[in-house]
Enzyme design. Structure first.
Site, PDB file in Angstrom:
ATOM      1  N   GLY A   1      -6.137  -3.532   8.394  1.00 55.86           N
ATOM      2  CA  GLY A   1      -6.565  -2.469   7.495  1.00 55.86           C
ATOM      3  C   GLY A   1      -5.660  -2.247   6.300  1.00 55.86           C
ATOM      4  O   GLY A   1      -5.853  -1.281   5.560  1.00 55.86           O
TER       5      GLY A   1
ATOM      6  N   HIS B   1       4.228   0.144   2.988  1.00 58.23           N
ATOM      7  CA  HIS B   1       4.179   1.612   3.033  1.00 58.23           C
ATOM      8  C   HIS B   1       3.968   2.080   4.457  1.00 58.23           C
ATOM      9  O   HIS B   1       3.232   1.483   5.230  1.00 58.23           O
ATOM     10  CB  HIS B   1       3.071   2.163   2.126  1.00 58.23           C
ATOM     11  CG  HIS B   1       1.708   1.599   2.393  1.00 58.23           C
ATOM     12  ND1 HIS B   1       1.310   0.371   1.904  1.00 58.23           N
ATOM     13  CD2 HIS B   1       0.668   2.086   3.094  1.00 58.23           C
ATOM     14  CE1 HIS B   1       0.076   0.124   2.311  1.00 58.23           C
ATOM     15  NE2 HIS B   1      -0.341   1.142   3.040  1.00 58.23           N
TER      16      HIS B   1
HETATM   17  P1  5GP Z   1      -3.412   0.849   3.681  1.00 59.68           P
HETATM   18  O1  5GP Z   1      -4.914   0.787   3.839  1.00 59.68           O
HETATM   19  O2  5GP Z   1      -2.937  -0.266   2.771  1.00 59.68           O
HETATM   20  O3  5GP Z   1      -2.644   0.931   4.952  1.00 59.68           O
HETATM   21  O4  5GP Z   1      -3.103   2.226   2.959  1.00 59.68           O
HETATM   22  C1  5GP Z   1      -3.266   2.417   1.588  1.00 59.68           C
HETATM   23  C2  5GP Z   1      -3.378   3.905   1.385  1.00 59.68           C
HETATM   24  O5  5GP Z   1      -3.189   4.163   0.004  1.00 59.68           O
HETATM   25  C3  5GP Z   1      -4.744   4.499   1.760  1.00 59.68           C
HETATM   26  O6  5GP Z   1      -4.567   5.481   2.757  1.00 59.68           O
HETATM   27  C4  5GP Z   1      -5.267   5.063   0.444  1.00 59.68           C
HETATM   28  O7  5GP Z   1      -5.955   6.282   0.624  1.00 59.68           O
HETATM   29  C5  5GP Z   1      -4.007   5.226  -0.373  1.00 59.68           C
HETATM   30  N1  5GP Z   1      -4.200   5.101  -1.813  1.00 59.68           N
HETATM   31  C6  5GP Z   1      -4.942   4.153  -2.455  1.00 59.68           C
HETATM   32  N2  5GP Z   1      -4.866   4.315  -3.772  1.00 59.68           N
HETATM   33  C7  5GP Z   1      -4.066   5.400  -3.987  1.00 59.68           C
HETATM   34  C8  5GP Z   1      -3.617   6.074  -5.167  1.00 59.68           C
HETATM   35  O8  5GP Z   1      -3.926   5.707  -6.309  1.00 59.68           O
HETATM   36  N3  5GP Z   1      -2.803   7.156  -4.988  1.00 59.68           N
HETATM   37  C9  5GP Z   1      -2.435   7.586  -3.741  1.00 59.68           C
HETATM   38  N4  5GP Z   1      -1.633   8.657  -3.684  1.00 59.68           N
HETATM   39  N5  5GP Z   1      -2.839   6.966  -2.610  1.00 59.68           N
HETATM   40  C10 5GP Z   1      -3.635   5.895  -2.732  1.00 59.68           C
END
Ligand code: 5GP
Ligand code: ZN
Length: 113
Positions: free
Chosen positions: A92, A99
């Site tokens: 995911g 992060h």
């Molecule tokens: P991943 O899916 O890679 O584990 O998590 C990425 C996270 O980044 C997601 O929970 C998504 O909501 C968040 N996210 C995506 N784009 C942005 C953005 O432009 N600003 C912020 N603050 N969060 C973001």
């Protein structure tokens, strides 16, 4: 200019709601929160995922974890929270800058989907 979204947030080129920071990491609100508290903690330096970060700079990984724990305390999550590093598309991961998700403020079920 970097094409990486989280590098651009770290550089202040894209706005985010900052929650906490230390020398090597920053924490900001997730734009699409999945829990009452949903904060992302990232290294200021670019690493594609947690495995790559740990291999390249284990002390940096410690700074990210330390900030995540600080955020949990600051956000009042002493009774429980989840710390998640989605790693790879199959798990995911959608943003390929390492992060941690700090999530809490509600009951969290296990196992995750
Ligand atoms: P991943 O899916 O890679 O584990 O998590 C990425 C996270 O980044 C997601 O929970 C998504 O909501 C968040 N996210 C995506 N784009 C942005 C953005 O432009 N600003 C912020 N603050 N969060 C973001
Ligand atoms: Zn990046």
């Amino acid at each position: 200019m970097s094409e990486c979204l989280f590098c651009r947030i770290a550089a202040g080129e894209i706005p985010a709601t900052l929650v906490a920071e230390n020398d090597q990491a920053i924490a900001f609100q997730d734009v699409n929160p999945q829990a009452p508290v949903h904060v992302l903690v990232i290294p200021r330096a670019h690493h594609s995922d947690v495995s790559e970060m740990v291999a390249a700079d284990p002390l940096l990984a410690g700074q990210v974890l330390a900030l995540a724990a600080e955020v949990a305390e600051q956000e009042g999550l002493a009774d429980g929270y989840r710390l998640v590093f989605n790693t790879g598309a199959k798990a995911g991961q959608s943003v390929f800058h390492a992060h941690a998700h700090v999530m809490g403020g509600r009951d969290l079920t296990w196992p995750p989907g």
